[in-house]
Design an enzyme around this catalytic site. Structure first.
Site, PDB file in Angstrom:
ATOM      1  N   LYS A 130     -47.299  14.925  11.536  1.00  0.00           N
ATOM      2  CA  LYS A 130     -48.467  14.202  11.078  1.00  0.00           C
ATOM      3  C   LYS A 130     -48.312  13.978   9.576  1.00  0.00           C
ATOM      4  CE  LYS A 130     -52.503  13.048  12.982  1.00  0.00           C
ATOM      5  NZ  LYS A 130     -52.479  12.370  14.288  1.00  0.00           N
ATOM      6  N   THR A 179     -49.611  15.780  17.313  1.00  0.00           N
ATOM      7  CA  THR A 179     -49.765  15.701  15.854  1.00  0.00           C
ATOM      8  C   THR A 179     -51.237  15.891  15.474  1.00  0.00           C
ATOM      9  OG1 THR A 179     -50.003  13.279  15.807  1.00  0.00           O
ATOM     10  CG2 THR A 179     -47.764  14.176  15.699  1.00  0.00           C
ATOM     11  N   ASP A 180     -52.131  15.581  16.394  1.00  0.00           N
ATOM     12  CA  ASP A 180     -53.551  15.850  16.146  1.00  0.00           C
ATOM     13  C   ASP A 180     -53.803  17.352  15.985  1.00  0.00           C
ATOM     14  OD1 ASP A 180     -56.312  14.485  16.215  1.00  0.00           O
ATOM     15  OD2 ASP A 180     -56.558  16.180  17.584  1.00  0.00           O
ATOM     16  N   ARG A 207     -35.443   0.801 -29.427  1.00  0.00           N
ATOM     17  CA  ARG A 207     -36.097   0.119 -28.310  1.00  0.00           C
ATOM     18  C   ARG A 207     -37.254   0.979 -27.829  1.00  0.00           C
ATOM     19  NH1 ARG A 207     -32.388   1.094 -22.825  1.00  0.00           N
ATOM     20  NH2 ARG A 207     -32.280   3.348 -23.002  1.00  0.00           N
ATOM     21  N   GLN A 229     -30.134   8.476 -19.481  1.00  0.00           N
ATOM     22  CA  GLN A 229     -29.375   9.617 -18.970  1.00  0.00           C
ATOM     23  C   GLN A 229     -29.367  10.767 -19.977  1.00  0.00           C
ATOM     24  OE1 GLN A 229     -28.534   6.422 -18.591  1.00  0.00           O
ATOM     25  NE2 GLN A 229     -27.144   6.078 -16.862  1.00  0.00           N
ATOM     26  N   HIS A 262     -38.514  -1.538 -18.247  1.00  0.00           N
ATOM     27  CA  HIS A 262     -38.078  -2.318 -19.401  1.00  0.00           C
ATOM     28  C   HIS A 262     -39.231  -3.022 -20.093  1.00  0.00           C
ATOM     29  CE1 HIS A 262     -34.090  -1.479 -17.953  1.00  0.00           C
ATOM     30  NE2 HIS A 262     -34.325  -2.079 -16.802  1.00  0.00           N
TER      31      HIS A 262
END
Lengths: 276, 276, 276, 276
Positions: free
Chosen positions: B11, B55-56, B172, B214, B242
Site C-alpha cells: 500500500k 493492502t487494505d 555563478r 560535484q 540553472h
C-alpha cells in the site's frame, strides 16, 4: 576519511521536438531525454574539472545528433547517443532515457491533416538504453496508460487477521495506470513491437476474469511476451486506483455497483517481472 | 511458458497525522507511508489469494499501530511496522518508507502557541526501513531542501569538444534542491542525528568555495559524516537548477551578475555516495 | 457574423531572479511575473499585427526594467511595469501579477550567511497591479500559508436534512492553506504591511475559539484590517483540508482524537471579503 | 468596525464515477464536481451555524442525486444539483462546476469491449451552471486540448521598440492547449453540441493560415459559433507554448525548421470572447 563510493551525473529533462518534413506530410517526434554518465570522475569531486564533460555539452550533443539523421525509432536514437558518450575515456556507463509524447493527426473533413496534430493523451512511451562494459541493454515501454474494467473483476479468499476489515467482492471496479517496460534480447535491432505489445496488454486487461490485480498483471505480461519474439522479460507496475462504492443506505437508497468515489490515496501498488 | 521472476506489492501513500496530546502542548507527526512486501506470492499471480495480505489490511495496521505507542522517532515506528509484517510466513522482505512533513509552532504574542502550527515549507524528512533475511537497514534523509548561493561558486577548466559552447565562469548562482539519504550502522538505535546532519549540509553549502556541484556535494557529504558517529554513508542528489544570466546588451545595458532567468528544464543532475 | 467581444493577452510565467549585491551582503528577489494587456486589439484578431506588442517584448521589458532600479518592494516594481505598458496608445488596461518566492539566510556558525539562502517553504507572496482608465488598484497577499490547529475548533449547530450524516463535534483538527489578498487604498505608497498582516493572520488563527472556518476567517480578516491603516479590504480563501478521525473500534482500540487520515479531496472551500 | 462584504462557500473536488449498467454494455461517467453557494450567511461568520448547510451534506447530495436518475448530459445533472440547493431559503446563488474525464472503449479483437475503457488523455470536458436570481446560465467547454501545427503559421509585422528582439517569421511551430467555454442561450435544453464544436475548433486550427495566435483564435471561435445554433458566445484561452528553433550553427549545422526545444515558461497567453 571519506571517499566517493559511487557517482553518476548528467543532464535531465532535455526537451526535443523534431519535425521530419516529408514532402507529403510532416511527422512529429516529441521527446524528453536524460543522459547520465558513470565513470572515473573522482577528481571532479576534488575540484578538478578536466574530465568533467559539461552537462550543457550533453544537451548540445542531443540537439546536434537529432539534426544529423532521421529519428525513426527512439531506441535507435538513444543508442546513437549512448555510443557517442561511451567513447569518452573516463566513461564506464551511459544511461539514456527518453519519454515520448505521442501526437495523433487531426482529422479535418474526414481526412488526417498532414501538418496538424492533437496530443493523444496522458500516455507516454519510454525508452532506456543502458550501455555498460558487459553490454548494452535496451528497454522499451509505455507509462500512464490508464484503464478501467467495470465487469469481471473481484477480490476474495484473502487471509483475515485482527486488522482486516475489507469485504470480499466478486464485482468491483478495477482502475489502474499501467506502466510496462520490456527488455529486448541483447543485440536486437527491431524495436517495432510497441503497438503489438500495447494491444496485447489492453486486450488482455479487457478480457481477463480478474481475481486480483496480480492475477491480471500476470496474464497481461504473458500476453505481451507472446506478442513479441524479441522481448525477454516485461515488468509491469499497476497501482490500484481504488474506486469505493458509496454507502447510500443513510439516504434510503441502494447502490447496485453504480455510484463510486474515486480516490487518489492510499493506493495499492503491484509490481512484477514476467520472464519467458 | 512464462513465470513471475520478481514481485513486490503493498500500500502506498497512506496518510497518517498523529497528535500527541501532552498536558502542556500538542505535538504533530504528519506522515505519508508506503508498505511493500516481497516473498512467496507466486500463487497470487495464478489467481489464488490465500496468501495475499490485502493492502487494505496494511493500511489498517498502520493506523492501529500508530495508536498503540507514541511516535517518537519515525525510524522506530517504521521498524515496528517492518517487524509486524516480517512475521508473516510468506514474506521475505519488508520495505517501509515514510515521508514526514515538518510543522513549526505558530508564534503568538512572542511565544510558541501550544496547539497551533504552520508548515515549515517544501522540505520533507524521509525514512526507509528495509528488512531482509540478511538484516535490516535503516536510512534517514531530507529532501526538497532548496538552497542558493550567490557567491563563491564557479565552473571552469572542463573539457571542450565540438559540441561545447558553455562559457567558463568564476561567479555563478548555484541553486539546488538537496536530497540526502544516510544509512545508519546496522543495529543503531539512535536516530537523533537529523538536525546535526542537516545543519552540516547547510553550513558547508554556504561556506564552500565551489568549483562544481560535484565539488560541493563531496564537501557536504564529508561534513555530514563528520557530524554523526553512527552514519556509514550518505547519498546526495543535487539537481543543478540553472539560473541563466540575461543578455541585456541589446537594450544598451550591462548585467553584472544581477538579473537572471530561473529555468526548470533541462537541469544538471549530480548524484554520489560518500562513504567513510 | 461574429465579433471579438472581449480580449486580453500577454506573457505569463516570466521567471526573474535578481541579486541585489550590497557590499556587506546579497539580497535575493525571486519572482514569477505575468503581464497582461487589454485594449484596442481587434485588428490583431483579423490578422493585422501592427498594434500587437509581442509578448516576447514584454518579457524583455521585465528584465530590462529590473536592471535599471533596485527592486525594493515588488508592488513598486509592478507599478513601474504597469506604467510602462500603460503608455502604449492601444492599451486601455494593464495587469501585472507577481508571485514572490521568499528565501531566508542560511545560519552558519550561528550567524546568517551573507551569500547563502534556503527556501522558506511553500508560502508565496503575491502582488497584483491593475491599471485601468479609472485608476490603479494595488493588491498584496500571501498564498499557500498552511496552518493547523489541534485545539479550540468545533463545528456544530448546523442544519440537518435527509442527506446530512456529519456528526457534530467540539474538537476537530482545523487545517487550511490560507490565501489572503488585501487591497491598498488608492494612491497608497507604503507597501510595508505584509509582515504585520501575516502575523495578525497567524496569531488570530492560533488564538481563535473556532465554531467554523467562516467564524475564524472573519476574525482573521478583522485582525488583518486592524494591523494596517492603508488596507481597505481583505479577501481570504480557506480550503478546509479535512482530517478524518480513524475508526479504530474494529481493532478493539479507542481513538481519543489522536489518529487522523489527512484527505485531499473533497475539500470545503470558504471564501469571503472583509471590508472596513 | 469591519463587515463581511462578500462570501461564498461549498465543497470542491467531489469525485464521482457512475457506471450506467445497460444490458448490452456499460457506460462510464467520471466527474469532479464543485458546489458553491452564495447567500445570506453573515451569521455563520459570527459563529452561528444554524444556516450553514454542511459542505459534507453537499457531497452526500451529489452522490444521492447521482443514484436517482441516469446522468445523460452532465449539464442536466448540474442543473438538477443547482435546483436542489437553490431551494434553500438562505441561498441566493448556486454554482455547480463539473470537469469530465472522458473514457474510450478498449478495442479487443477489433471490436469495442462493452466493459473495458482507456482514458482518452489529458483533455477534459467542462460544465458550469450558474443559478442566480436573474436566471440560470449554462456554460460548456473543453480544456487541455493540446494541438500543434507545423505549417501555415507565422508572426510578423508587429511593432518594434527598444526592448524588441524577436525575429519575424513566416514559418513557426504553433503549439497550444486550447480551453474553450461556450455559453448556451437562456433556456436551451439541448447540450449535444460538444462534439460538433470540438470538431470545428480542431479543423479550423488545422486549416487556418495563421498570422498570430489571436488570428487563429478568432477563426476558431467563429467556426464554433457556426457549428451550433444555441451557443451565444465562446471564450477561448490559448497559451502559446513556445517551441524555439535550436541554433546549430556553432556545430557547423543548419536547422531548416527541424529541431526545436519545447519550453514551459514563459508563455504567451491569449484570451478572447467571440460573440455572435
Amino acid at each position: 576519511m571519506s571517499a566517493v563510493a559511487w557517482n553518476r551525473y548528467g543532464k535531465a529533462a532535455i526537451r526535443l521536438v523534431k519535425i521530419e518534413r516529408r514532402e507529403e506530410a510532416h511527422d512529429v517526434v516529441d521527446l524528453t531525454l536524460d543522459v547520465q554518465l558513470e565513470g572515473d570522475f573522482e577528481d571532479v569531486y576534488a575540484g578538478d574539472n578536466r574530465r568533467c564533460i559539461a552537462t550543457d555539452t550533453m544537451k548540445n550533443t542531443v540537439y546536434a545528433l537529432a539534426r544529423q539523421a532521421p529519428i525513426d525509432r527512439v531506441e535507435a536514437f538513444a543508442l546513437r547517443l549512448a555510443d557517442h558518450f561511451g567513447r569518452e575515456p573516463a566513461v564506464s556507463a551511459v544511461l539514456v532515457r527518453a519519454i515520448e509524447q505521442p501526437w495523433a493527426r487531426i482529422e479535418a473533413s474526414g481526412r488526417p491533416d498532414p501538418h496538424a496534430f492533437v496530443q493523444g493523451g496522458g500516455e507516454r512511451w519510454t525508452t532506456l538504453v543502458s550501455r555498460r562494459p558487459d553490454g548494452t541493454v535496451v528497454t522499451s515501454g509505455v507509462t500512464n496508460l490508464v484503464v478501467m474494467k467495470t465487469a469481471d473483476s473481484g477480490f476474495s479468499g484473502f487471509p483475515r487477521d485482527r486488522y482486516t476489515t475489507l469485504a470480499e467482492t466478486d464485482d468491483r471496479l478495477l482502475v489502474t495506470s499501467v506502466t510496462a517496460e520490456w527488455t529486448h534480447r541483447r543485440g536486437a535491432a527491431d524495436f517495432s513491437g510497441r503497438g503489438r505489445i500495447r494491444a496485447a496488454l489492453l486486450e488482455t486487461f479487457a478480457r481477463h476474469l480478474s481475481r486480483s490485480v496480480q492475477h491480471t498483471l500476470a496474464a497481461m505480461g504473458e500476453a505481451a511476451l507472446a506478442a513479441s519474439d524479441t522481448v525477454e522479460a516485461i515488468t509491469l507496475t499497476m497501482p490500484n486506483r481504488h474506486h469505493l462504492l458509496v454507502d447510500l443506505a443513510p439516504f434510503g437508497l441502494d447502490n447496485p455497483n453504480e455510484v463510486f468515489v474515486a480516490t487518489d490515496a492510499p493506493y495499492g501498488l503491484i509490481e512484477a517481472t514476467i520472464r519467458r
